[in-house]
Write an enzyme that holds these catalytic residues in place. Structure first.
Site, PDB file in Angstrom:
ATOM      1  N   TRP A   1      70.641  42.404  58.358  1.00  0.00           N
ATOM      2  CA  TRP A   1      69.714  43.370  57.776  1.00  0.00           C
ATOM      3  C   TRP A   1      70.437  44.682  57.489  1.00  0.00           C
ATOM      4  CZ3 TRP A   1      64.738  41.735  56.902  1.00  0.00           C
ATOM      5  CH2 TRP A   1      64.326  40.572  57.578  1.00  0.00           C
TER       6      TRP A   1
ATOM      7  N   CYS B   1      59.486  40.753  58.194  1.00  0.00           N
ATOM      8  CA  CYS B   1      59.652  39.747  59.250  1.00  0.00           C
ATOM      9  C   CYS B   1      58.414  39.651  60.139  1.00  0.00           C
ATOM     10  CB  CYS B   1      60.865  40.126  60.100  1.00  0.00           C
ATOM     11  SG  CYS B   1      61.055  39.124  61.588  1.00  0.00           S
TER      12      CYS B   1
ATOM     13  N   TYR C   1      58.147  27.571  59.793  1.00  0.00           N
ATOM     14  CA  TYR C   1      59.591  27.508  59.610  1.00  0.00           C
ATOM     15  C   TYR C   1      60.101  26.086  59.787  1.00  0.00           C
ATOM     16  CZ  TYR C   1      59.914  32.598  59.613  1.00  0.00           C
ATOM     17  OH  TYR C   1      59.793  33.935  59.292  1.00  0.00           O
TER      18      TYR C   1
END
Length: 369
Positions: free
Chosen positions: A108, A75, A206
């Site tokens: 996660w 990330c 994004y």
């Protein structure tokens, strides 16, 4: 990824992608910090080194060993915290837990750890740590997150603020030679630049990748490359974004650039050109990659697995590409000619990365298989 917990429909949901920027605004602050006198905004999307405390937010005491940073290598937002933690030398003060690169709709998971549990927190999924603090937590389970080890509950996931606070609130635990990442005399110029980087580049890729229609995609694409062109021009005469020294702004731009050719160019259709085709940005990115604290935090294998497997809306086959060639990251960059003196202001580069935190061999050209 099971059908029951598929991420389909999670990322591409409408026309223009809009990031939810409502985070847990609690802060870990030094006892000498008076947030009532803080001059910075409490709700900025980029944070502030002098941020006031947000409405309803709580403060937690700086205490070595009490908190665990949960930061997936895949990330970019979490990658920022890994870099600044290393530059400041906070490894002994703040431990780190690293989820695996893929996850399903439940969040996660610590699938890389023995028995699939974080060895300190004992949890299988980061979601458990959010729910320990906030039953029925309604927003995304995001990294980075700082977790209170005694209670197992999340303290904050406010990534725009976390790196500022690592620099300002944890000074008593900084290593000797921890650099100054935001010279006060440059802050007025730096903050608008950081805002540009966030809105148009960090989030811009994004916005292009998760666009729900052609027009939203093209608008995002144009904005992204307009910003990259602006930064390419800026770096023609500066070694780093603010001049001769590495700053917080460089940390924030680097995490997107390092993922650009491996992921964003193809997966997010940000394909006007590759990073390697923008001479100043490419030299600058290699310069940072070869600097201790930056490239040694990068796991290209996990980065590719995360984007291509998790984003089923964008890549339903979940096939992960073999390329690109990573050896080019170690080629000479020639950026030294633009600056005199050390890379870090009032400090030095960190020591080599600790063995237990080293990126696996073969996942990064600094650590060949």
């Amino acid at each position: 990824m099971s059908e029951e917990h598929s991420t389909k429909g999670t990322y591409v949901t409408g026309d223009e992608f809009k990031r939810d920027t409502n985070y847990i605004q609690d802060r870990i602050v030094d006892a000498d910090t008076d947030l009532e006198q803080a001059a910075g905004p409490s709700d900025s999307k980029i944070g502030h080194p002098d941020a006031a405390l947000g409405e309803g937010a709580e403060t937690w005491p700086v205490e070595a060993g009490r908190y665990r940073l949960i930061a997936a290598r895949a990330c970019p937002w979490a990658n920022r915290t890994l870099i600044v933690r290393r530059l400041m030398g906070l490894e002994d003060a703040i431990s780190v837990g690293m989820p695996g690169p893929t996850h399903d709709a439940r969040s996660w998971s610590f699938d890389l750890d023995p028995d699939g549990r974080d060895p300190v927190l004992g949890t299988e999924r980061l979601q458990e740590n959010y729910l320990k603090r906030f039953a029925g937590y309604p927003r995304g389970i995001t990294v980075p997150a700082l977790v209170d080890i005694p209670s197992g509950g999340v303290v904050t996931n406010d990534y725009p603020q976390i790196t500022w606070d690592f620099s300002t609130q944890w000074k008593q635990f900084h290593r000797e030679g921890a650099p100054n990442l935001f010279p006060r005399e440059q802050l007025e110029e730096m903050l608008p630049l950081i805002k540009l980087i966030f809105t148009e580049v960090n989030n811009g890729v994004y916005r292009a990748g998760f666009a729900g229609n052609q027009q939203a995609y093209e608008d995002a694409y144009d904005r992204l490359f307009a910003a990259l062109d602006q930064l390419e021009e800026r770096l023609e005469t500066r070694r780093y974004l603010m001049g001769d020294h590495i700053t917080e702004a460089d940390v924030r731009l680097f995490v997107t650039l390092v993922r650009f050719d491996a992921v964003y160019h193809g997966h997010f259709k940000s394909n006007r050109n590759k990073l390697t085709e923008m001479p100043n940005l490419w030299g600058y990115a290699r310069d940072l990659f070869q600097t201790p604290g930056f490239g040694d935090t990068i796991d290209f294998v996990q980065i590719k697995q995360h984007y291509y497997i998790v984003h089923e809306d964008v890549n339903p086959t979940q096939i992960v590409p073999k390329g690109p060639d990573l050896s080019v990251w170690l080629e000479p960059h020639g950026r030294e000619s633009l600056a005199n003196g050390p890379q870090f202001l009032d400090g030095t580069a960190p020591d080599p990365v600790r063995e237990e935190e080293r990126v696996p061999a073969g996942h990064n050209p600094l650590y060949p298989a």
